[in-house]
Design a protein around this motif. Structure first.
Motif, PDB file in Angstrom:
ATOM      1  N   ASN A  52     -14.629 -44.724   9.889  1.00  0.00           N
ATOM      2  CA  ASN A  52     -15.784 -45.529  10.291  1.00  0.00           C
ATOM      3  C   ASN A  52     -15.652 -46.091  11.702  1.00  0.00           C
ATOM      4  O   ASN A  52     -16.321 -47.073  12.047  1.00  0.00           O
ATOM      5  N   ASP A  53     -14.803 -45.488  12.521  1.00  0.00           N
ATOM      6  CA  ASP A  53     -14.653 -45.916  13.910  1.00  0.00           C
ATOM      7  C   ASP A  53     -15.521 -45.023  14.785  1.00  0.00           C
ATOM      8  O   ASP A  53     -15.038 -44.103  15.454  1.00  0.00           O
ATOM      9  N   LEU A  54     -16.826 -45.281  14.780  1.00  0.00           N
ATOM     10  CA  LEU A  54     -17.748 -44.459  15.566  1.00  0.00           C
ATOM     11  C   LEU A  54     -17.537 -44.605  17.072  1.00  0.00           C
ATOM     12  O   LEU A  54     -17.596 -43.603  17.792  1.00  0.00           O
ATOM     13  N   PRO A  55     -17.286 -45.817  17.603  1.00  0.00           N
ATOM     14  CA  PRO A  55     -16.982 -45.884  19.042  1.00  0.00           C
ATOM     15  C   PRO A  55     -15.739 -45.090  19.425  1.00  0.00           C
ATOM     16  O   PRO A  55     -15.707 -44.429  20.463  1.00  0.00           O
ATOM     17  N   GLY A  56     -14.701 -45.137  18.571  1.00  0.00           N
ATOM     18  CA  GLY A  56     -13.509 -44.349  18.853  1.00  0.00           C
ATOM     19  C   GLY A  56     -13.782 -42.860  18.785  1.00  0.00           C
ATOM     20  O   GLY A  56     -13.207 -42.076  19.551  1.00  0.00           O
ATOM     21  N   LEU A  57     -14.686 -42.444  17.884  1.00  0.00           N
ATOM     22  CA  LEU A  57     -15.033 -41.027  17.784  1.00  0.00           C
ATOM     23  C   LEU A  57     -15.760 -40.557  19.044  1.00  0.00           C
ATOM     24  O   LEU A  57     -15.450 -39.483  19.600  1.00  0.00           O
ATOM     25  N   LEU A  58     -16.707 -41.350  19.517  1.00  0.00           N
ATOM     26  CA  LEU A  58     -17.428 -40.984  20.741  1.00  0.00           C
ATOM     27  C   LEU A  58     -16.498 -40.993  21.956  1.00  0.00           C
ATOM     28  O   LEU A  58     -16.644 -40.165  22.864  1.00  0.00           O
ATOM     29  N   LEU A  86     -20.604 -38.561   1.249  1.00  0.00           N
ATOM     30  CA  LEU A  86     -21.172 -39.839   0.856  1.00  0.00           C
ATOM     31  C   LEU A  86     -21.478 -40.745   2.043  1.00  0.00           C
ATOM     32  O   LEU A  86     -21.722 -41.936   1.850  1.00  0.00           O
ATOM     33  N   ASP A  87     -21.449 -40.216   3.279  1.00  0.00           N
ATOM     34  CA  ASP A  87     -21.701 -41.070   4.437  1.00  0.00           C
ATOM     35  C   ASP A  87     -23.185 -41.310   4.661  1.00  0.00           C
ATOM     36  O   ASP A  87     -23.551 -42.055   5.578  1.00  0.00           O
ATOM     37  N   ASP A  88     -24.039 -40.681   3.846  1.00  0.00           N
ATOM     38  CA  ASP A  88     -25.484 -40.954   3.891  1.00  0.00           C
ATOM     39  C   ASP A  88     -26.091 -40.591   5.243  1.00  0.00           C
ATOM     40  O   ASP A  88     -26.990 -41.271   5.723  1.00  0.00           O
ATOM     41  N   TYR A  89     -25.602 -39.528   5.868  1.00  0.00           N
ATOM     42  CA  TYR A  89     -26.128 -38.991   7.133  1.00  0.00           C
ATOM     43  C   TYR A  89     -26.018 -39.979   8.290  1.00  0.00           C
ATOM     44  O   TYR A  89     -26.631 -39.763   9.340  1.00  0.00           O
ATOM     45  N   CYS A  90     -25.253 -41.055   8.136  1.00  0.00           N
ATOM     46  CA  CYS A  90     -25.168 -42.048   9.213  1.00  0.00           C
ATOM     47  C   CYS A  90     -24.474 -41.465  10.440  1.00  0.00           C
ATOM     48  O   CYS A  90     -24.942 -41.650  11.572  1.00  0.00           O
ATOM     49  N   ILE A  91     -23.354 -40.788  10.238  1.00  0.00           N
ATOM     50  CA  ILE A  91     -22.620 -40.215  11.373  1.00  0.00           C
ATOM     51  C   ILE A  91     -23.478 -39.158  12.055  1.00  0.00           C
ATOM     52  O   ILE A  91     -23.515 -39.066  13.293  1.00  0.00           O
ATOM     53  N   HIS A  92     -24.158 -38.353  11.277  1.00  0.00           N
ATOM     54  CA  HIS A  92     -25.021 -37.315  11.841  1.00  0.00           C
ATOM     55  C   HIS A  92     -26.104 -37.928  12.720  1.00  0.00           C
ATOM     56  O   HIS A  92     -26.369 -37.436  13.831  1.00  0.00           O
ATOM     57  N   ARG A  93     -26.710 -39.012  12.285  1.00  0.00           N
ATOM     58  CA  ARG A  93     -27.770 -39.633  13.064  1.00  0.00           C
ATOM     59  C   ARG A  93     -27.223 -40.288  14.331  1.00  0.00           C
ATOM     60  O   ARG A  93     -27.872 -40.270  15.381  1.00  0.00           O
ATOM     61  N   VAL A  94     -26.036 -40.890  14.237  1.00  0.00           N
ATOM     62  CA  VAL A  94     -25.435 -41.501  15.422  1.00  0.00           C
ATOM     63  C   VAL A  94     -25.117 -40.438  16.467  1.00  0.00           C
ATOM     64  O   VAL A  94     -25.365 -40.619  17.667  1.00  0.00           O
ATOM     65  N   LEU A  95     -24.574 -39.303  16.028  1.00  0.00           N
ATOM     66  CA  LEU A  95     -24.240 -38.240  16.973  1.00  0.00           C
ATOM     67  C   LEU A  95     -25.496 -37.665  17.625  1.00  0.00           C
ATOM     68  O   LEU A  95     -25.517 -37.419  18.840  1.00  0.00           O
ATOM     69  N   ARG A  97     -28.277 -39.183  18.058  1.00  0.00           N
ATOM     70  CA  ARG A  97     -28.842 -40.201  18.945  1.00  0.00           C
ATOM     71  C   ARG A  97     -28.143 -40.212  20.306  1.00  0.00           C
ATOM     72  O   ARG A  97     -28.761 -40.496  21.332  1.00  0.00           O
ATOM     73  N   ASP A  98     -26.839 -39.866  20.299  1.00  0.00           N
ATOM     74  CA  ASP A  98     -26.084 -39.813  21.550  1.00  0.00           C
ATOM     75  C   ASP A  98     -26.122 -38.441  22.209  1.00  0.00           C
ATOM     76  O   ASP A  98     -25.346 -38.176  23.140  1.00  0.00           O
ATOM     77  N   GLY A  99     -26.979 -37.561  21.761  1.00  0.00           N
ATOM     78  CA  GLY A  99     -27.136 -36.265  22.403  1.00  0.00           C
ATOM     79  C   GLY A  99     -26.135 -35.222  22.000  1.00  0.00           C
ATOM     80  O   GLY A  99     -25.984 -34.208  22.700  1.00  0.00           O
ATOM     81  N   VAL A 100     -25.440 -35.401  20.883  1.00  0.00           N
ATOM     82  CA  VAL A 100     -24.458 -34.437  20.390  1.00  0.00           C
ATOM     83  C   VAL A 100     -25.127 -33.569  19.326  1.00  0.00           C
ATOM     84  O   VAL A 100     -25.761 -34.093  18.395  1.00  0.00           O
ATOM     85  N   GLU A 101     -24.992 -32.257  19.453  1.00  0.00           N
ATOM     86  CA  GLU A 101     -25.541 -31.344  18.447  1.00  0.00           C
ATOM     87  C   GLU A 101     -24.685 -31.421  17.191  1.00  0.00           C
ATOM     88  O   GLU A 101     -23.488 -31.123  17.217  1.00  0.00           O
ATOM     89  N   SER A 102     -25.277 -31.820  16.092  1.00  0.00           N
ATOM     90  CA  SER A 102     -24.539 -32.047  14.853  1.00  0.00           C
ATOM     91  C   SER A 102     -25.103 -31.184  13.739  1.00  0.00           C
ATOM     92  O   SER A 102     -26.330 -30.994  13.654  1.00  0.00           O
ATOM     93  N   HIS A 103     -24.213 -30.683  12.898  1.00  0.00           N
ATOM     94  CA  HIS A 103     -24.600 -29.858  11.760  1.00  0.00           C
ATOM     95  C   HIS A 103     -23.874 -30.374  10.515  1.00  0.00           C
ATOM     96  O   HIS A 103     -22.705 -30.780  10.585  1.00  0.00           O
ATOM     97  N   ILE A 104     -24.569 -30.332   9.399  1.00  0.00           N
ATOM     98  CA  ILE A 104     -24.001 -30.707   8.097  1.00  0.00           C
ATOM     99  C   ILE A 104     -24.040 -29.472   7.217  1.00  0.00           C
ATOM    100  O   ILE A 104     -25.099 -28.877   7.022  1.00  0.00           O
ATOM    101  N   VAL A 105     -22.902 -29.088   6.681  1.00  0.00           N
ATOM    102  CA  VAL A 105     -22.785 -27.861   5.910  1.00  0.00           C
ATOM    103  C   VAL A 105     -22.547 -28.192   4.447  1.00  0.00           C
ATOM    104  O   VAL A 105     -21.899 -29.199   4.112  1.00  0.00           O
ATOM    105  N   ASP A 106     -23.099 -27.375   3.596  1.00  0.00           N
ATOM    106  CA  ASP A 106     -22.806 -27.468   2.158  1.00  0.00           C
ATOM    107  C   ASP A 106     -21.413 -26.895   1.920  1.00  0.00           C
ATOM    108  O   ASP A 106     -21.186 -25.701   2.135  1.00  0.00           O
ATOM    109  N   PRO A 107     -20.442 -27.701   1.503  1.00  0.00           N
ATOM    110  CA  PRO A 107     -19.068 -27.182   1.367  1.00  0.00           C
ATOM    111  C   PRO A 107     -18.943 -26.061   0.351  1.00  0.00           C
ATOM    112  O   PRO A 107     -18.053 -25.219   0.468  1.00  0.00           O
ATOM    113  N   ALA A 108     -19.827 -26.027  -0.649  1.00  0.00           N
ATOM    114  CA  ALA A 108     -19.733 -24.972  -1.658  1.00  0.00           C
ATOM    115  C   ALA A 108     -20.193 -23.623  -1.135  1.00  0.00           C
ATOM    116  O   ALA A 108     -19.938 -22.597  -1.778  1.00  0.00           O
TER     117      ALA A 108
END
Length: 387
Positions: A52-58, A86-95, A97-108
């Motif tokens: 949950n360290d989004l500033p550190g991730l960016l 279970l992150d509820d798309y929060c990280i995806h939306r933050v990325l 919003r900051d101009g990072v191309e983000s993808h969420i994959v179905d692990p199965a």
């Protein structure tokens, strides 16, 4: 003997797409970041940040871009992939919003080794995600299934039907618990959902003519308190649901309201079908059926050719609701084209495939309702509710 001919370099790691590919393995304690950058010798690097360290991730992403710029002399965008969790798309939306191309994959949907004992670590999973992202960006078909993140409003709207289902399960639990306590005392005719439940409880006697024991009576009264609280919340949730399917004046009818106008579809089914799946955009009917988990799964190999049934890999709420709606459809829409098809199909098979045919009917109904809500194509022979 080893061959002197140099072996070709494996193309599993291909970075000629002009980007920095990053995968994220998320957990509650730490995040494992695996990256593949240009000019790094075609080697993947691994980093770890606190959960949950989004500033550190960016900040880490900025360091990766700076190192790549120092090696190659050119800026490259970052493309991120992560598994649906279970992150509820929060990280995806933050990325995003900051101009990072983000993808969420179905692990199965990611291909894995079929060995009996398969090695699994965060390092292996991170590299697998990066290779999956590379193949997806190259345009390889069916390499994985990407999840389309809903808008915050769409995600919040479907909580109404989900909360109602939870409250209904709690109501059933309280009712069964009260009936079980009284049945052990020889009382079988008490209904906790009636409005006179309190007065009726005062006049109850056990099977052998004794009044209810004081501790048992106090326990049932506390159960009734919890039951009445659930009933109050259930009424509030159903009022919110009715607002979702209420037709708006001086405007085109909402898709949920269109579903509620069909005879046999109640407010709960209409709101659930719309909020869980039909609000999405589908290119064709195969995508609609696959999203609900009602797509067929054949097993063909050589002379073997058999059907395994529906895939059950989609939204389970839509799938169970459509099966229930299929049985209701036969009762309330007997003259419609799907009902006629079902009766003819069962007749040709001697009446032995009703359960199998009802799944096929649910699949046909879902496609027909999708066409009805998107293109206003009315099902042939359907009856509408009287205004």
């Amino acid at each position: 003997m080893q061959s002197a001919i140099p072996r070709p370099v494996q193309a599993a790691i291909y970075t000629d797409l002009g980007a920095i590919f990053v995968s994220m393995e998320l957990s509650r304690s730490s995040w494992v970041i695996t990256s593949l950058s240009r000019g790094a010798g075609e080697k993947m690097s691994r980093h770890s940040t606190a959960a949950n360290d989004l500033p550190g991730l960016l900040e880490l992403f900025a360091k990766l871009k700076g190192k790549t710029r120092a090696r190659v002399g050119k800026d490259f965008p970052i493309i991120v992939i992560q598994e649906a969790g279970l992150d509820d798309y929060c990280i995806h939306r933050v990325l995003e919003r900051d101009g990072v191309e983000s993808h969420i994959v179905d692990p199965a949907s990611i291909l894995t080794s079929r060995r009996r004992r398969r090695a699994k670590t965060d390092r292996i999973d991170g590299e697998t995600l990066v290779r999956t992202l590379l193949a997806y960006k190259r345009g390889e078909p069916r390499v994985c299934s990407m999840v389309k993140a809903p808008a915050p409003e769409e995600e919040d709207r479907r909580r109404v039907c989900r909360e109602r289902r939870t409250l209904v399960a709690e109501r059933v639990g309280h009712v069964n618990r009260i009936k079980g306590l009284l049945f052990a005392q020889g009382i079988c005719d008490y209904e906790p959902l009636r409005r006179n439940r309190r007065a009726r409880l005062e006049g109850l006697n056990t099977g052998d003519g004794r009044p209810l024991p004081p501790h048992l009576k106090a326990q049932i009264e506390r159960e009734l308190d919890r039951l009445e609280c659930v009933l109050t919340q259930l009424g509030a949730v159903e009022a919110e649901r009715d607002i979702l399917i209420e037709p708006q004046k001086d405007s085109a009818p909402a898709p949920a309201a269109m579903l509620a106008q069909v005879k046999g579809i109640g407010p709960e089914i209409a709101a659930l079908l719309w909020s869980e799946g039909l609000f999405r955009h589908f290119d064709n009917r195969r995508q609609v059926v696959a999203y609900a988990g009602l797509a067929p799964t054949p097993w063909q190999s050589g002379s073997v050719d058999r059907e395994q049934g529906v895939s059950k890999t989609g939204n389970p709420r839509i799938r169970t609701t459509m099966i229930q709606l299929a049985w209701l459809w036969l009762r309330h829409q007997p003259a419609s084209l799907p009902s006629c098809w079902f009766r003819e199909r069962v007749r040709l098979n001697g009446g032995r495939v009703r359960k199998t045919a009802i799944v096929a009917l649910a699949r046909k109904l879902l496609i027909a309702l999708w066409k009805y809500t998107t293109n206003s194509v009315v099902i042939e022979g359907v009856e509408m509710k009287v205004a």
